[in-house]
Motif scaffolding. Structure first.
Motif, PDB file in Angstrom:
ATOM      1  N   ARG A 183      -9.595  15.783   7.240  1.00  0.00           N
ATOM      2  CA  ARG A 183      -9.716  15.602   5.852  1.00  0.00           C
ATOM      3  C   ARG A 183      -8.878  14.462   5.268  1.00  0.00           C
ATOM      4  NH1 ARG A 183      -9.831  21.714   3.912  1.00  0.00           N
ATOM      5  NH2 ARG A 183     -11.525  22.371   5.181  1.00  0.00           N
ATOM      6  N   THR A 184      -7.563  14.534   4.495  1.00  0.00           N
ATOM      7  CA  THR A 184      -6.837  13.427   4.330  1.00  0.00           C
ATOM      8  C   THR A 184      -5.745  13.424   5.312  1.00  0.00           C
ATOM      9  OG1 THR A 184      -5.837  14.396   2.789  1.00  0.00           O
ATOM     10  CG2 THR A 184      -7.502  13.634   2.042  1.00  0.00           C
ATOM     11  N   HIS A 185      -5.597  13.943   6.442  1.00  0.00           N
ATOM     12  CA  HIS A 185      -4.319  13.916   7.256  1.00  0.00           C
ATOM     13  C   HIS A 185      -4.475  13.580   8.669  1.00  0.00           C
ATOM     14  CE1 HIS A 185      -3.204  16.053   3.961  1.00  0.00           C
ATOM     15  NE2 HIS A 185      -2.368  16.969   4.220  1.00  0.00           N
ATOM     16  N   VAL A 186      -3.651  12.637   9.240  1.00  0.00           N
ATOM     17  CA  VAL A 186      -3.497  12.329  10.330  1.00  0.00           C
ATOM     18  C   VAL A 186      -2.553  13.099  11.300  1.00  0.00           C
ATOM     19  CG1 VAL A 186      -3.366  10.388  12.270  1.00  0.00           C
ATOM     20  CG2 VAL A 186      -4.348  10.250   9.945  1.00  0.00           C
ATOM     21  N   LEU A 187      -2.872  13.670  12.282  1.00  0.00           N
ATOM     22  CA  LEU A 187      -1.836  14.394  13.040  1.00  0.00           C
ATOM     23  C   LEU A 187      -1.574  13.689  14.567  1.00  0.00           C
ATOM     24  CD1 LEU A 187       0.130  16.930  13.569  1.00  0.00           C
ATOM     25  CD2 LEU A 187      -1.836  18.093  14.150  1.00  0.00           C
ATOM     26  N   ALA A 188      -0.397  13.240  14.995  1.00  0.00           N
ATOM     27  CA  ALA A 188      -0.108  12.628  16.116  1.00  0.00           C
ATOM     28  C   ALA A 188       0.084  13.585  17.274  1.00  0.00           C
ATOM     29  CB  ALA A 188       1.008  11.703  16.192  1.00  0.00           C
TER      30      ALA A 188
ATOM     31  N   GLY B  55      -9.501   9.440   4.560  1.00  0.00           N
ATOM     32  CA  GLY B  55      -9.922   8.819   3.169  1.00  0.00           C
ATOM     33  C   GLY B  55      -9.544   7.267   3.410  1.00  0.00           C
ATOM     34  N   SER B  56      -8.782   6.940   4.044  1.00  0.00           N
ATOM     35  CA  SER B  56      -8.379   5.172   4.008  1.00  0.00           C
ATOM     36  C   SER B  56      -9.040   4.723   5.261  1.00  0.00           C
ATOM     37  CB  SER B  56      -6.586   5.232   4.012  1.00  0.00           C
ATOM     38  OG  SER B  56      -6.484   3.980   4.148  1.00  0.00           O
ATOM     39  N   GLN B  57      -9.357   3.377   5.225  1.00  0.00           N
ATOM     40  CA  GLN B  57      -9.647   2.581   6.305  1.00  0.00           C
ATOM     41  C   GLN B  57      -8.711   2.191   7.293  1.00  0.00           C
ATOM     42  OE1 GLN B  57     -12.755  -0.641   5.604  1.00  0.00           O
ATOM     43  NE2 GLN B  57     -13.881   1.164   4.529  1.00  0.00           N
ATOM     44  N   ASP B  58      -7.096   2.503   6.618  1.00  0.00           N
ATOM     45  CA  ASP B  58      -6.142   1.841   7.355  1.00  0.00           C
ATOM     46  C   ASP B  58      -5.708   3.012   8.388  1.00  0.00           C
ATOM     47  OD1 ASP B  58      -5.951  -0.178   5.651  1.00  0.00           O
ATOM     48  OD2 ASP B  58      -4.402   1.184   4.126  1.00  0.00           O
ATOM     49  N   VAL B  59      -6.585   3.958   8.834  1.00  0.00           N
ATOM     50  CA  VAL B  59      -5.893   4.827   9.919  1.00  0.00           C
ATOM     51  C   VAL B  59      -5.997   4.385  11.213  1.00  0.00           C
ATOM     52  CG1 VAL B  59      -6.761   6.859  11.108  1.00  0.00           C
ATOM     53  CG2 VAL B  59      -7.020   6.769   8.472  1.00  0.00           C
ATOM     54  N   LEU B  60      -7.011   3.498  11.615  1.00  0.00           N
ATOM     55  CA  LEU B  60      -7.077   3.104  13.150  1.00  0.00           C
ATOM     56  C   LEU B  60      -5.857   1.992  13.144  1.00  0.00           C
ATOM     57  CD1 LEU B  60      -8.176   2.841  15.828  1.00  0.00           C
ATOM     58  CD2 LEU B  60      -9.715   0.842  14.927  1.00  0.00           C
ATOM     59  N   PRO B  61      -5.568   1.128  12.233  1.00  0.00           N
ATOM     60  CA  PRO B  61      -4.301   0.164  12.591  1.00  0.00           C
ATOM     61  C   PRO B  61      -2.904   1.080  12.488  1.00  0.00           C
ATOM     62  CG  PRO B  61      -5.704  -0.728  10.901  1.00  0.00           C
ATOM     63  CD  PRO B  61      -6.306   0.595  11.164  1.00  0.00           C
ATOM     64  N   GLN B  62      -3.003   2.047  11.695  1.00  0.00           N
ATOM     65  CA  GLN B  62      -1.800   3.069  11.692  1.00  0.00           C
ATOM     66  C   GLN B  62      -1.708   3.931  13.046  1.00  0.00           C
ATOM     67  OE1 GLN B  62      -2.228   5.659   8.498  1.00  0.00           O
ATOM     68  NE2 GLN B  62      -1.488   4.230   6.754  1.00  0.00           N
ATOM     69  N   CYS B  63      -2.578   4.237  13.515  1.00  0.00           N
ATOM     70  CA  CYS B  63      -2.627   5.020  14.997  1.00  0.00           C
ATOM     71  C   CYS B  63      -2.517   4.086  16.146  1.00  0.00           C
ATOM     72  CB  CYS B  63      -3.935   5.474  15.204  1.00  0.00           C
ATOM     73  SG  CYS B  63      -4.451   6.881  13.948  1.00  0.00           S
ATOM     74  N   ILE B  64      -2.842   2.856  16.049  1.00  0.00           N
ATOM     75  CA  ILE B  64      -2.370   1.723  16.925  1.00  0.00           C
ATOM     76  C   ILE B  64      -0.892   1.706  16.711  1.00  0.00           C
ATOM     77  CG2 ILE B  64      -2.875  -0.710  17.771  1.00  0.00           C
ATOM     78  CD1 ILE B  64      -5.844  -0.324  16.987  1.00  0.00           C
ATOM     79  N   SER B  65      -0.466   1.319  15.885  1.00  0.00           N
ATOM     80  CA  SER B  65       0.764   0.923  15.434  1.00  0.00           C
ATOM     81  C   SER B  65       1.966   2.167  15.847  1.00  0.00           C
ATOM     82  CB  SER B  65       1.279   0.784  14.154  1.00  0.00           C
ATOM     83  OG  SER B  65       2.523   0.539  13.663  1.00  0.00           O
ATOM     84  N   ALA B  66       1.524   3.351  15.710  1.00  0.00           N
ATOM     85  CA  ALA B  66       2.088   4.524  16.171  1.00  0.00           C
ATOM     86  C   ALA B  66       2.132   4.508  17.507  1.00  0.00           C
ATOM     87  CB  ALA B  66       1.549   5.734  15.596  1.00  0.00           C
TER      88      ALA B  66
ATOM     89  N   ARG C 160       1.920   2.100  19.848  1.00  0.00           N
ATOM     90  CA  ARG C 160       2.790   1.220  20.191  1.00  0.00           C
ATOM     91  C   ARG C 160       4.269   1.337  20.035  1.00  0.00           C
ATOM     92  NH1 ARG C 160      -0.969  -3.714  17.921  1.00  0.00           N
ATOM     93  NH2 ARG C 160      -2.110  -4.202  19.766  1.00  0.00           N
ATOM     94  N   GLU C 161       4.596   1.925  19.192  1.00  0.00           N
ATOM     95  CA  GLU C 161       6.012   2.474  19.089  1.00  0.00           C
ATOM     96  C   GLU C 161       6.312   3.696  19.986  1.00  0.00           C
ATOM     97  OE1 GLU C 161       8.300   4.903  15.407  1.00  0.00           O
ATOM     98  OE2 GLU C 161       6.899   3.315  14.920  1.00  0.00           O
ATOM     99  N   ARG C 162       5.339   4.629  20.087  1.00  0.00           N
ATOM    100  CA  ARG C 162       5.740   5.630  21.102  1.00  0.00           C
ATOM    101  C   ARG C 162       5.820   5.156  22.559  1.00  0.00           C
ATOM    102  NH1 ARG C 162       4.419  11.321  20.910  1.00  0.00           N
ATOM    103  NH2 ARG C 162       5.055  11.057  18.806  1.00  0.00           N
ATOM    104  N   CYS C 163       5.067   3.887  22.698  1.00  0.00           N
ATOM    105  CA  CYS C 163       4.985   3.378  24.059  1.00  0.00           C
ATOM    106  C   CYS C 163       6.410   2.757  24.339  1.00  0.00           C
ATOM    107  CB  CYS C 163       3.628   2.536  24.102  1.00  0.00           C
ATOM    108  SG  CYS C 163       3.811   1.497  25.713  1.00  0.00           S
ATOM    109  N   SER C 164       6.842   2.228  23.258  1.00  0.00           N
ATOM    110  CA  SER C 164       8.200   1.446  23.335  1.00  0.00           C
ATOM    111  C   SER C 164       9.273   2.377  23.592  1.00  0.00           C
ATOM    112  CB  SER C 164       8.624   0.669  22.355  1.00  0.00           C
ATOM    113  OG  SER C 164       9.693   0.051  22.136  1.00  0.00           O
ATOM    114  N   GLU C 165       9.341   3.622  22.996  1.00  0.00           N
ATOM    115  CA  GLU C 165      10.272   4.839  23.121  1.00  0.00           C
ATOM    116  C   GLU C 165      10.193   5.396  24.588  1.00  0.00           C
ATOM    117  OE1 GLU C 165       9.244   7.422  20.205  1.00  0.00           O
ATOM    118  OE2 GLU C 165       9.915   6.290  18.605  1.00  0.00           O
TER     119      GLU C 165
END
Length: 83
Positions: free
Chosen positions: A17-22, A58-69, A71-76
């Motif tokens: 629905r409106t949530h993204v779970l990593a 709901g937002s088209q920003d999901v894919l860029p947010q997932c890619i950013s997350a 990359r951050e996890r990869c760095s860690e």
């Protein structure tokens, strides 16, 4: 011991629905609509993106947010592997 020439990290995100779970657990995953998998290399370069399911958040920003997350996890993870 041979060192790998290429490392890739795959980070799963599920959409409901409106949530993204990593990194959903095996219990959570079947309950969700869509799984988006983002793989990045050790430098944060995008290796692949795949989607299972037709769910849309709901937002088209999901894919860029997932890619950013991813990359951050990869760095860690790279920091942990090299320390």
């Amino acid at each position: 011991m041979r060192r790998a020439k290429f490392l890739a990290f795959d980070i799963a995100h599920t959409l409901h629905r409106t949530h993204v779970l990593a990194d959903p657990t095996s219990f959570e995953e079947p309950l969700l609509d869509t799984t988006l998998s983002v793989a990045v290399d050790e430098g944060g370069g995008l290796v692949s993106v795949s989607q299972l399911g037709l769910g849309v958040v709901g937002s088209q920003d999901v894919l860029p947010q997932c890619i950013s997350a991813a990359r951050e996890r990869c760095s860690e993870l790279m920091e942990l592997l090299t320390s």
